[in-house]
Write a protein that holds these residues in place. Structure first.
Motif, short mmCIF file in Angstrom:
data_model
loop_
_atom_site.label_atom_id
_atom_site.label_comp_id
_atom_site.label_asym_id
_atom_site.label_seq_id
_atom_site.Cartn_x
_atom_site.Cartn_y
_atom_site.Cartn_z
N THR A 88 0.97 -1.21 -0.03
CA THR A 88 -0.03 -0.08 0.02
C THR A 88 0.92 1.32 0.05
OG1 THR A 88 -1.70 -1.22 1.07
CG2 THR A 88 -1.79 1.10 1.17
N ARG A 89 1.76 1.44 0.89
CA ARG A 89 2.69 2.49 1.04
C ARG A 89 3.70 2.69 -0.46
NH1 ARG A 89 5.87 1.37 6.31
NH2 ARG A 89 7.33 2.91 5.48
N ALA A 90 4.13 1.53 -1.02
CA ALA A 90 4.82 1.49 -2.12
C ALA A 90 3.70 2.22 -3.46
CB ALA A 90 5.32 0.40 -2.52
N SER A 91 2.74 1.48 -3.46
CA SER A 91 1.80 2.03 -4.73
C SER A 91 1.42 3.32 -4.49
CB SER A 91 0.69 1.04 -4.79
OG SER A 91 0.09 0.85 -3.47
N SER A 92 1.18 3.80 -3.24
CA SER A 92 0.79 5.25 -2.75
C SER A 92 1.72 6.13 -3.40
CB SER A 92 0.32 5.54 -1.40
OG SER A 92 -0.69 4.90 -1.17
N GLY A 93 2.92 5.80 -2.86
CA GLY A 93 4.23 6.74 -3.49
C GLY A 93 4.36 6.96 -5.02
N ALA A 94 4.30 5.28 -5.48
CA ALA A 94 4.47 5.55 -7.08
C ALA A 94 3.54 6.31 -7.71
CB ALA A 94 4.62 3.99 -7.48
N PHE A 95 2.10 6.05 -7.19
CA PHE A 95 1.00 6.98 -7.88
C PHE A 95 1.35 8.29 -7.92
CE2 PHE A 95 -2.88 9.23 -7.46
CZ PHE A 95 -3.37 8.77 -8.59
N TYR A 96 1.68 8.86 -6.79
CA TYR A 96 1.95 10.24 -6.75
C TYR A 96 3.23 10.65 -7.71
CZ TYR A 96 -1.22 10.77 -2.84
OH TYR A 96 -2.37 10.87 -2.12
N ASP A 97 4.21 9.94 -7.65
CA ASP A 97 5.44 10.33 -8.55
C ASP A 97 4.98 10.25 -10.22
OD1 ASP A 97 7.13 10.27 -6.46
OD2 ASP A 97 7.87 8.32 -6.62
N THR A 98 4.17 9.09 -10.51
CA THR A 98 3.52 8.97 -11.80
C THR A 98 2.91 10.14 -12.14
OG1 THR A 98 3.66 6.60 -11.62
CG2 THR A 98 2.20 7.68 -13.30
N MET A 130 7.04 1.57 -8.19
CA MET A 130 6.54 0.91 -7.20
C MET A 130 7.32 -0.43 -6.67
SD MET A 130 2.91 -1.20 -7.00
CE MET A 130 2.48 -2.39 -5.55
N SER A 131 8.00 -1.26 -7.49
CA SER A 131 8.83 -2.34 -7.45
C SER A 131 10.31 -1.77 -6.70
CB SER A 131 9.32 -2.85 -8.67
OG SER A 131 8.31 -3.30 -9.39
N ILE A 132 10.91 -0.47 -7.07
CA ILE A 132 11.86 -0.14 -6.17
C ILE A 132 11.59 0.17 -4.78
CG2 ILE A 132 13.54 1.69 -6.22
CD1 ILE A 132 13.60 1.77 -9.20
N ARG A 133 10.39 1.10 -4.86
CA ARG A 133 9.87 1.38 -3.36
C ARG A 133 9.63 -0.08 -2.62
NH1 ARG A 133 7.69 6.37 -2.42
NH2 ARG A 133 7.95 7.95 -4.05
N LEU A 134 9.00 -0.71 -3.23
CA LEU A 134 8.75 -2.28 -2.37
C LEU A 134 9.95 -2.86 -1.82
CD1 LEU A 134 6.35 -3.85 -1.11
CD2 LEU A 134 6.44 -5.02 -3.37
N VAL A 135 10.92 -2.78 -2.69
CA VAL A 135 12.36 -3.62 -2.36
C VAL A 135 12.81 -2.84 -1.51
CG1 VAL A 135 14.50 -4.10 -3.20
CG2 VAL A 135 12.52 -4.67 -4.53
N LEU A 136 12.92 -1.36 -1.47
CA LEU A 136 13.38 -0.37 -0.41
C LEU A 136 12.90 -0.70 0.79
CD1 LEU A 136 14.38 2.70 -2.55
CD2 LEU A 136 15.90 0.84 -1.64
N LEU A 137 11.54 -0.67 1.05
CA LEU A 137 10.58 -0.89 2.05
C LEU A 137 11.15 -2.40 2.81
CD1 LEU A 137 7.16 0.88 1.30
CD2 LEU A 137 8.79 1.19 3.11
N GLN A 138 10.95 -3.21 1.94
CA GLN A 138 11.42 -4.63 2.69
C GLN A 138 12.83 -4.75 3.25
OE1 GLN A 138 10.91 -7.12 -0.97
NE2 GLN A 138 8.67 -7.47 -0.35
N ARG A 139 13.60 -3.89 2.58
CA ARG A 139 15.06 -4.07 3.14
C ARG A 139 15.21 -3.04 4.48
NH1 ARG A 139 19.13 -3.70 -1.86
NH2 ARG A 139 18.64 -5.89 -2.94
N ARG A 140 14.51 -1.95 4.50
CA ARG A 140 14.48 -1.05 5.56
C ARG A 140 13.81 -1.62 6.81
NH1 ARG A 140 11.76 4.22 4.17
NH2 ARG A 140 12.94 3.70 2.44
#
Length: 142
Positions: A88-98, A130-140
């Protein structure tokens, strides 16, 4: 003897009535869209234009009306997993970026008077973001 209650209770029209209303609304909207398209467009005979636009409009409008009329109560999920929160967090950020990228591209193409970029470019941008944000959230947080 205890009785059980159905967790999915409906407060709107019944299933048959909902689909009848959706079908009628779809037919009316499809007829209107087909008539407008036939009146405005001149690249094909009016009957062909009307039939194509009406046929392509009908299922979408009928489905939309059926969804809007569905008042079935759905029980809340007991728990949300951390993965669903990350998504949800990754898709929200990706939506705003797009949206920002589309606005900047529109501004640039109107100022520079160039051709607009293809829409698939923004779809790819959104999915990659979204993919990049999701990977970063998983790592963090993982």
């Amino acid at each position: 003897m205890p009785t059980t209650t159905d967790a999915r209770q409906s407060t709107g029209p019944g299933t048959t009535a909902r689909w009848v209303i959706a079908g009628v609304a779809g037919l009316v909207a499809a007829g209107a869209v087909g008539a407008v398209a036939a009146a405005v467009r001149d690249d094909a005979p009016d009957t062909v234009t009307f039939a194509v636009f009406a046929a392509l409009t009908l299922p979408f409008v009928a489905a939309l009306v059926a969804i809007l009329l569905d008042r079935t109560e759905h029980p809340e999920q007991d728990e949300d997993s951390i993965e669903s929160q990350w998504t949800t967090r990754a898709s929200s950020g990706a939506f705003y970026d797009t949206i920002i990228a589309m606005g900047l591209a529109t501004f640039a193409t109107s100022v520079l008077d160039t051709a607009s970029p293809p829409l698939w470019l923004f779809v790819v941008l959104g999915l990659a973001d979204m993919s990049i944000r999701l990977v970063l959230l998983q790592r963090r947080e993982g």
